[in-house]
Write a protein that holds these residues in place. Structure first.
Motif, short mmCIF file in Angstrom:
data_model
loop_
_atom_site.label_atom_id
_atom_site.label_comp_id
_atom_site.label_asym_id
_atom_site.label_seq_id
_atom_site.Cartn_x
_atom_site.Cartn_y
_atom_site.Cartn_z
N ALA A 155 122.25 101.07 74.32
CA ALA A 155 123.50 101.28 75.08
C ALA A 155 124.55 100.26 74.66
N ARG A 156 124.09 99.04 74.35
CA ARG A 156 125.05 97.99 73.93
C ARG A 156 125.66 98.26 72.58
N MET A 158 127.25 100.55 71.65
CA MET A 158 128.57 101.20 71.73
C MET A 158 129.69 100.22 71.37
N PRO A 165 130.25 107.10 71.74
CA PRO A 165 129.42 106.96 72.96
C PRO A 165 128.66 108.24 73.32
N ILE A 168 125.50 108.24 71.36
CA ILE A 168 124.53 107.26 71.87
C ILE A 168 123.87 107.79 73.14
N PRO B 165 131.93 108.68 78.98
CA PRO B 165 130.68 108.19 78.38
C PRO B 165 130.62 106.67 78.25
N ASP B 166 131.77 106.03 78.04
CA ASP B 166 131.78 104.57 77.93
C ASP B 166 131.36 103.93 79.26
N LEU B 169 127.58 104.35 79.66
CA LEU B 169 126.84 103.39 78.82
C LEU B 169 126.90 101.98 79.43
N ARG B 170 128.06 101.63 79.98
CA ARG B 170 128.18 100.30 80.60
C ARG B 170 127.25 100.20 81.81
N ILE B 172 124.45 101.87 82.17
CA ILE B 172 123.07 101.78 81.64
C ILE B 172 122.76 100.32 81.27
N VAL B 173 123.72 99.65 80.64
CA VAL B 173 123.51 98.23 80.30
C VAL B 173 123.32 97.41 81.58
N ARG B 177 119.70 95.61 82.39
CA ARG B 177 119.68 94.13 82.52
C ARG B 177 119.11 93.70 83.86
#
Lengths: 294, 294
Positions: A155-156, A158, A165, A168, B165-166, B169-170, B172-173, B177
């Motif tokens: 995910a990172r 991106m 994205p 991914i 999507p961005d 993804l953020r 998901i990160v 974490r």
């Protein structure tokens, strides 16, 4: 397991596809590249990527076992298939794109391998002994830590400007499905049921192998094709190619020791089927073809 | 653990923040909404979403334990914080966006809870008894299946046209974490070390609580703010708010039973600090404020 596999119907797939081989089978256009260095250099690249992504740092009690279990887990061809498929569909510029996905694929496999070898109290028959550097609790925790780390890494990625994205996210869906309850987990359940009933039927064994080993290879190749920008036909052709590569390596690692002649004949047939999937890439530098050799 | 927490320095955080409360502390603009039905209705919504996403379907040996362990795991406030923060930053239209992230947060917690309660052979002191419907192997496998399923659910939500999507993804990160080797796993390692050494220091206990419980709440609120399109200041304010909510509920569930007066005083202070984080949303319908009440 090796002996049982020999009696099993693991090779049903080859038999059902035999009709595609002859008599009307035409010589293939794609020539198989037998250069093993391509595979080795990709494996080195993935290892280096992982070493940078997963240094041994504080808290050491967490990262030392993560590092150890990531790098001692046996390798599969799934990560290399990912890089090679990305390169094939997207050209040289795409190689770097697939590194995070290839690393994630290895990490998923390492997490699963770690948990599969935990001495859980109700396992009916012990698995072949795997050396344990850490206690069961630490290994349980470490597997739980490796899995999200792999997806975080992906995910990172991106952040790299050239990454799309949507691609991914699609790769995350592919990987989570392959390792999840309808993929690898399903295979591990069936294997457990098989162990409990102590009945090894060829069909169940086929299913377990398909879910636990083969699908990860198919997923690796499909992920690479997605990240390389391949069209849907290319993605599915490479997925099928990965499937054959998974079968070939599953056979060679599982049952190839006793009857070498028989195994060689069968894997050769699988290779022909595998290479047929690559015919649409005629004219390109199909380095990925070397991955279906032994 | 509850008794040890009482002796511990779990509340260091409140003490260090006491200076912010008086004498120069001004009355807050945000009024706390004490309507518990907001929380309950959000919990119902998340449960319904999960029921649709995770029906009991073939293979039953896989999905029946997944379903059972998902719905019997104790609930946290992290998923509700996610929906409420999304609604606050993005308005009504954003509620649906956060459903997948809220469900993923519960699934991550359920997977962790399942693995934490496995009867692993070298656990130094048994945890409080949790009823087990399945054997350890099935519970191990099920936790391994729930985790990727949660992230798949989230990655698949890109299919909804309005999703960015961005942002996904953020999120998901953020989630990987919070549950990974620098979040929840780190807390579980420290707890294991503490159990092995049989020394419960207040500082270590604080650290374990922060990593295992509080950070997931902070993550939930931050994820909601990201999906709602909040700016960086709003995201960090809501993360901090989630942090306080996690502390309040950790205290109420852990040590609130014996000395009610003391706990009430301390949680009240935390509530004041929590609501202070919401002041930037003055003028909006700050329904999220009800989540820091008991």
């Amino acid at each position: 397991m090796a002996a049982s596999l020999e009696k099993s119907g693991f090779l049903t797939h080859i038999r059902t596809n035999r009709s595609r081989l002859s008599p009307c089978y035409r010589p293939m256009v794609v020539t198989m590249v037998r250069n093993q260095s391509y595979c080795v250099s990709n494996e080195v690249e993935i290892k280096e990527y992982l070493k940078k992504a997963l240094p041994i740092r504080p808290p050491f009690s967490v990262f030392e076992p993560m590092h150890h279990l990531t790098f001692t887990a046996p390798r599969t061809k799934a990560p290399v298939l990912c890089i090679a498929a990305c390169e094939l569909t997207g050209g040289d510029r795409s190689r770097a794109l697939a590194a995070a996905a290839a690393a994630a694929l290895h990490l998923m496999h390492a997490a699963t391998f770690t948990h599969e070898n935990l001495p859980v109290t109700d396992r009916p028959r012990p698995k072949p002994e795997v050396p344990h550097k850490f206690g069961p609790n630490v290994e349980l925790l470490t597997g739980d830590g490796i899995m999200p780390f792999g997806l975080e890494l992906l995910a990172r990625s991106m952040d790299q400007a050239q990454n799309d994205p949507d691609q991914i996210l699609r790769v995350i869906v592919e990987i989570t499905r392959a390792i999840g309850s309808q993929g690898m987990i399903d295979g591990r359940y069936r294997e457990l049921e098989m162990d409990l009933s102590q009945e090894n039927t060829g069909r169940v064994m086929d299913y377990v192998c398909e879910k636990k080993k083969v699908e990860l290879h198919a997923c690796g190749a499909a992920c690479g094709a997605i990240l390389g920008g391949g069209d849907e036909v290319e993605i599915e052709k490479l997925r099928k190619y990965g499937d054959y590569v998974g079968m070939i390596h599953g056979m060679l690692n599982g049952i190839g020791k006793n009857k070498e002649g028989l195994i060689e004949e069968k894997t050769e047939r699988l290779r022909i089927l595998a290479l047929k999937e690559l015919e649409i890439f005629k004219g390109k530098n199909v380095l990925i073809s070397s991955l279906c050799s032994a």
